[in-house]
Design an enzyme around this catalytic site. Structure first.
Site, mmCIF file in Angstrom:
data_model
loop_
_atom_site.group_PDB
_atom_site.id
_atom_site.type_symbol
_atom_site.label_atom_id
_atom_site.label_comp_id
_atom_site.label_asym_id
_atom_site.label_seq_id
_atom_site.Cartn_x
_atom_site.Cartn_y
_atom_site.Cartn_z
ATOM 1 N N GLY A 100 0.815 -1.211 0.000
ATOM 2 C CA GLY A 100 0.000 0.000 0.000
ATOM 3 C C GLY A 100 0.845 1.256 0.000
ATOM 4 N N ASP A 157 -3.644 -3.558 -10.824
ATOM 5 C CA ASP A 157 -3.412 -4.000 -12.205
ATOM 6 C C ASP A 157 -2.389 -3.101 -12.882
ATOM 7 O OD1 ASP A 157 -5.443 -5.844 -11.718
ATOM 8 O OD2 ASP A 157 -6.985 -4.516 -12.545
ATOM 9 N N ASP A 199 -10.581 2.754 -14.364
ATOM 10 C CA ASP A 199 -9.562 1.722 -14.169
ATOM 11 C C ASP A 199 -8.406 1.849 -15.152
ATOM 12 O OD1 ASP A 199 -11.580 0.833 -12.515
ATOM 13 O OD2 ASP A 199 -11.369 -1.261 -13.072
#
Length: 366
Positions: free
Chosen positions: A240, A287, A323
């Site tokens: 993170g 991703d 995205d």
């Protein structure tokens, strides 16, 4: 079920990365709020593996996506949209009996309690992928084959397919595996944990979040994750906002094996801090990180630079609503990756940073 012929090898190829998995049409809310209260939705696409393929193609690589969609309008939309990023979709198969999967989500961060996702993917065309119906020649035609744990959760046939594709065999492409633990997709108690661990240990390059390793496997900390997943040449533990820790047994990822003296290659451990980002929407970052890391891997860059390219690609997605987005130009990204540690540590990126003509706006003091 039939699988690839014994000894199936990588032929001379013009493809860098082949990504296999389900892509779905996603409906994005026109305003914040509960799904029950949102009056209308805009249409997009979503799918971990197709996201990686689109990002790699946009970054100048030769990427292909292999999947299965329905013989319907949503399937048309998926294939056409993914192809518009420059991705080769020629190996996508159409299923005349099963629909293309769709889902709806709220506008809130998926990590919050108010986030909702409604999936309509049970019995989808993608869930029917199996060792009997995928194009192995196309799957094994790239330098890298990228997979994720999401596919394994779709059906028993999909799991059998991933086991085939991750099986050790001479000449297989480098297998990249993103754990992508999605508890809501699994039915069967702790089965997901053991399956994901099994598949990760069969891959050459593995991406896993520190949080999902704890959730799925009860393992805490990067070192403990590496102890549980010792086989891959490269293990990337995403932490993170703390960055990423990369365990590598060599600069080129490949199966860990005994050397002439009978001893395993020793790991090098590289920690790469994350960037500070003015987040617009916290979706698609994992991703994008994988795409950036794979892009730099294809270029043979050092481990630190691979992770920095991953962070930059993730930052590009975090600073837009969806995205997918246009990644930074390669020379622009390379200049940022080459910064010394102090300059990297003061870098802060916000909306619009990927435009090369705004490079002067990128570095801000804390």
């Amino acid at each position: 079920m039939p699988g690839p012929a014994a000894g199936t090898a990588v032929a001379a190829t013009t493809t860098d990365v082949v990504c296999l998995g389900e892509s779905m049409v996603t409906f994005l809310p026109s305003q914040p709020g509960r799904l029950a209260d949102v009056p209308s939705f805009g249409r997009g696409i979503g799918g971990a593996e197709s996201n990686v393929a689109c990002a790699l193609a946009a970054a100048g690589h030769r990427a292909a996506w292999v999947g299965r969609v329905g013989a319907d309008g949503f399937g048309d939309h998926l294939v056409e949209t993914i192809a518009s990023y420059g991705v080769d979709t020629s190996a996508v198969r159409r299923d005349p009996l099963r629909p293309t999967g769709i889902y709806f989500r709220t506008a809130t961060d998926r990590g919050t309690d108010t986030h909702e996702v409604a999936y309509y993917r049970a019995g989808s065309a993608a869930s029917a992928m199996s060792p009997a119906n995928v194009p192995y020649e196309e799957l094994f035609a790239g330098r890298i084959l990228h997979l994720s744990g999401i596919t394994a959760a779709l059906s028993g046939d999909c799991l059998a397919l991933l086991r085939e594709l991750t099986a050790a065999r001479p000449g297989r492409p480098l297998v990249s595996f993103d754990v992508n633990h999605r508890p809501h997709l699994w039915r069967g108690g702790d089965a997901d944990a053991s399956v994901l661990l099994e598949l990760a240990r069969r891959a050459d390059l593995v991406f896993v979040g520190e949080d999902e390793a704890e959730e799925a496997w009860g393992i805490v900390g990067a070192d403990a994750i590496r102890a549980a997943v010792p086989e891959p040449s490269v293990l990337v533990v995403k932490r993170g906002s703390a960055g990423a820790t990369v365990f590598a047994s060599g600069l080129r990822p490949g199966p860990r094996s005994s050397n002439a003296g009978g001893a395993e290659d020793a790991d090098t451990v590289t920690h790469v801090p994350a960037l500070r980002v003015d987040v617009v929407a916290a979706v698609g970052a994992g991703d994008a990180f994988a795409a950036g890391f794979l892009s730099a891997t294809l270029r043979g860059l050092p481990v630190r630079d691979r992770a920095r390219h991953g962070h930059l690609m993730a930052a590009a997605v975090l600073t837009v609503p969806g995205d997918l987005t246009e990644p930074p130009a390669r020379d622009h990204a390379d200049r940022l990756v080459a910064l010394d540690d102090d300059a990297w540590g003061t870098l802060r990126l916000g909306p619009g940073w990927t435009a090369a003509d705004r490079a002067s706006e990128e570095v801000r003091t804390p």
